[in-house]
Design a protein around this motif. Structure first.
Motif, PDB file in Angstrom:
ATOM      1  N   GLU A 139       0.868  -1.184   0.000  1.00 15.38           N
ATOM      2  CA  GLU A 139       0.000   0.000   0.000  1.00 15.38           C
ATOM      3  C   GLU A 139       0.910   1.241   0.000  1.00 15.38           C
ATOM      4  OE1 GLU A 139      -3.608  -0.211   2.724  1.00 15.38           O
ATOM      5  OE2 GLU A 139      -2.399   1.363   3.651  1.00 15.38           O
ATOM      6  N   PHE A 140       0.798   2.074  -1.030  1.00 12.80           N
ATOM      7  CA  PHE A 140       1.641   3.283  -1.068  1.00 12.80           C
ATOM      8  C   PHE A 140       1.065   4.331  -0.118  1.00 12.80           C
ATOM      9  CE2 PHE A 140       2.517   1.147  -5.091  1.00 12.80           C
ATOM     10  CZ  PHE A 140       3.913   1.116  -5.045  1.00 12.80           C
ATOM     11  N   VAL A 141       1.954   4.952   0.676  1.00  9.48           N
ATOM     12  CA  VAL A 141       1.496   5.972   1.629  1.00  9.48           C
ATOM     13  C   VAL A 141       2.277   7.266   1.375  1.00  9.48           C
ATOM     14  CG1 VAL A 141       0.862   4.278   3.392  1.00  9.48           C
ATOM     15  CG2 VAL A 141       3.156   5.255   3.434  1.00  9.48           C
ATOM     16  N   PHE A 142       1.771   8.382   1.928  1.00  8.26           N
ATOM     17  CA  PHE A 142       2.447   9.678   1.740  1.00  8.26           C
ATOM     18  C   PHE A 142       3.922   9.585   2.073  1.00  8.26           C
ATOM     19  CE2 PHE A 142      -1.727  11.895   2.045  1.00  8.26           C
ATOM     20  CZ  PHE A 142      -1.622  12.521   0.806  1.00  8.26           C
ATOM     21  N   ASP A 143       4.726  10.226   1.247  1.00  9.12           N
ATOM     22  CA  ASP A 143       6.170  10.126   1.427  1.00  9.12           C
ATOM     23  C   ASP A 143       6.608  10.826   2.709  1.00  9.12           C
ATOM     24  OD1 ASP A 143       8.652   9.282   0.768  1.00  9.12           O
ATOM     25  OD2 ASP A 143       8.860  10.483  -1.044  1.00  9.12           O
ATOM     26  N   ARG A 144       7.732  10.344   3.240  1.00  8.09           N
ATOM     27  CA  ARG A 144       8.372  10.978   4.401  1.00  8.09           C
ATOM     28  C   ARG A 144       8.975  12.324   3.959  1.00  8.09           C
ATOM     29  NH1 ARG A 144      13.385   7.594   5.849  1.00  8.09           N
ATOM     30  NH2 ARG A 144      12.097   6.528   7.358  1.00  8.09           N
ATOM     31  N   PRO A 145       8.811  13.393   4.766  1.00  8.22           N
ATOM     32  CA  PRO A 145       9.459  14.649   4.388  1.00  8.22           C
ATOM     33  C   PRO A 145      10.979  14.495   4.349  1.00  8.22           C
ATOM     34  CG  PRO A 145       8.333  14.832   6.541  1.00  8.22           C
ATOM     35  CD  PRO A 145       8.069  13.453   6.025  1.00  8.22           C
ATOM     36  N   GLY A 146      11.589  15.100   3.339  1.00  6.53           N
ATOM     37  CA  GLY A 146      13.060  15.048   3.234  1.00  6.53           C
ATOM     38  C   GLY A 146      13.598  13.651   2.958  1.00  6.53           C
TER      39      GLY A 146
END
Ligand SMILES: NC(=O)c1ccc[n+]([C@@H]2O[C@H](COP(=O)([O-])OP(=O)(O)OC[C@H]3O[C@@H](n4cnc5c(N)ncnc54)[C@H](O)[C@@H]3O)[C@@H](O)[C@H]2O)c1
Length: 360
Positions: free
Chosen positions: A291-298
């Protein structure tokens, strides 16, 4: 506050003190964590004359069950303490007067560092300075900091970082490790302390806390739970079996030239999505668990280090094939489901529920 956990500790204490001339005394910080626990087992197996002290605060990531196979070894003792607390550090040095320090203790999870950087500075930076101060006072023969390839920051395709490349950390965790490295450099340059830094790529193997990507994929797959992958899954990492890392630390501790930094890696570079698919296929699980989830910042796109220096100068090279190592790791997690249940029933789950995917 320091506690001696083993009831027979008095016996160990005398042994540690009187046998100083016959054996080396090794202080391992963070030995209840993933790599530290594997390293202590490695040392006890390979240096039966050594005495090993495991100095650990037992945070959510520290688990004495990781040492259950060696806890009765008379050459091993556990001491609870916080490296960020000067009094605890003073006590462990005064109690045991070690010859070597191998320093693993750290807050190690990038996602947690983004949410709460402060504890990363306290442990990874202040804690390292405390250990160095007392190492100087006690004339430690060699102090090895276990650092990470993440200090280089994201690396362009086609390049593998060498030890002289600039450190360009992009998250609070890697910045705190880079800061610790500078303190090691200062200890050597200003105070003449005998030190090394080991910069390893991502490790995998038994006892890794299931917030990190490989055990997370295995543990979620075991329960047919969704496997969260950041962004498009194309971020890539290199993987090294923890046993190979332990052997590399051994050669650096005993043969590394003081003041030097050594990259450590195997040539197992793979994107997160390919890694997830590889593990699911090995486990016979459907790929649609991903399941693709929102990317980690930076989020650093790629890490890659060149390990020619340790190979050419100290003769180390990795021995474990990635597929064989992954198979062994999957089997270990399948066999040790109680271990998994124990660790994920604690503080980790609270943090996981509050903060989402939680993958390194
Ligand atoms: N896991 C990897 O892939 C990897 C790769 C490269 C470098 N490293 C480095 O290797 C070291 C070990 O990593 P790990 O994955 O085993 O970490 P881990 O999170 O599994 O274990 C860390 C250990 O340190 C202890 N600890 C934390 N704060 C402490 C404090 N203030 N005082 C004393 N003990 C404390 C914890 O209780 C735990 O036992 C870290 O320094 C990390 O930066 C890890």
């Amino acid at each position: 506050m320091i506690e001696y956990v083993d009831e027979d500790f008095g016996f160990f204490k005398e042994e540690f003190k009187t046998d100083k001339n016959l054996s080396k005394i090794l202080l391992v910080t963070g030995g209840a964590g993933f790599i530290g626990a594997n390293f202590i087992s490695y040392i006890l197996d390979n240096y039966p004359e050594y005495r090993v002290i495991n100095f650990d605060k037992l945070t959510y990531a520290g688990n004495l069950n990781n040492l259950s196979l060696i806890e009765n070894n008379p050459n091993y003792v556990f001491m609870k303490g916080d490296i960020a607390n000067k009094k605890d550090v003073k006590n462990v040095y005064e109690e045991f007067n070690p010859d070597f320090v191998v320093h693993f203790a750290a807050e190690s999870h990038v996602d947690r560092s983004i949410i709460n950087p402060d504890i990363f500075l306290e442990t990874n930076v202040i804690g390292t300075q405390n250990l160095l101060n007392f190492a100087r006072e006690h004339k430690i023969e060699k102090f090895v900091l276990i650092s990470t390839d993440e200090v280089y920051g994201s690396v362009e395709k086609g390049h593998s970082s060498i030890e002289t490349d600039r450190m360009e950390p992009n998250n609070p965790y890697s910045a705190s490790k880079a800061a610790a490295e500078f303190l090691i450099r200062v200890a050597h340059q200003t105070y003449g302390q005998r030190v090394n830094v080991v910069r390893s790529c991502n490790n995998y193997g038994r006892y890794q806390f299931p917030e990190k990507i490989i055990p997370k994929i295995i543990c979620n797959a075991m329960q047919d739970k969704p496997i969260p992958i950041y962004g498009d899954g194309k971020n890539s990492r290199s993987w090294l079996n923890v046993k190979d890392h332990c052997a590399a630390i051994d050669v650096v501790l005993h043969s590394g030239k003081s003041g030097e930094i050594y990259n450590v890696a195997a040539k197992n570079e793979i994107s997160n999505i390919d890694l997830a698919e590889k593990i699911l296929k090995k486990m016979g699980k459907p790929l649609d668990l991903i399941e693709f989830v929102f990317d980690r910042p930076g989020h650093d796109k790629r890490y890659s280090v060149n390990a020619n220096k340790i190979h050419n100068q100290l003769g180390w090279s990795p021995k474990i094939n990635f597929d064989d190592g992954l198979d062994e790791t999957i089997s270990w997690y399948l066999i040790h489901q109680d271990w998994v249940k124990d660790v994920i029933s604690g503080e980790y789950m609270n943090c996981y529920q509050k903060n989402g995917a939680g993958i390194k």
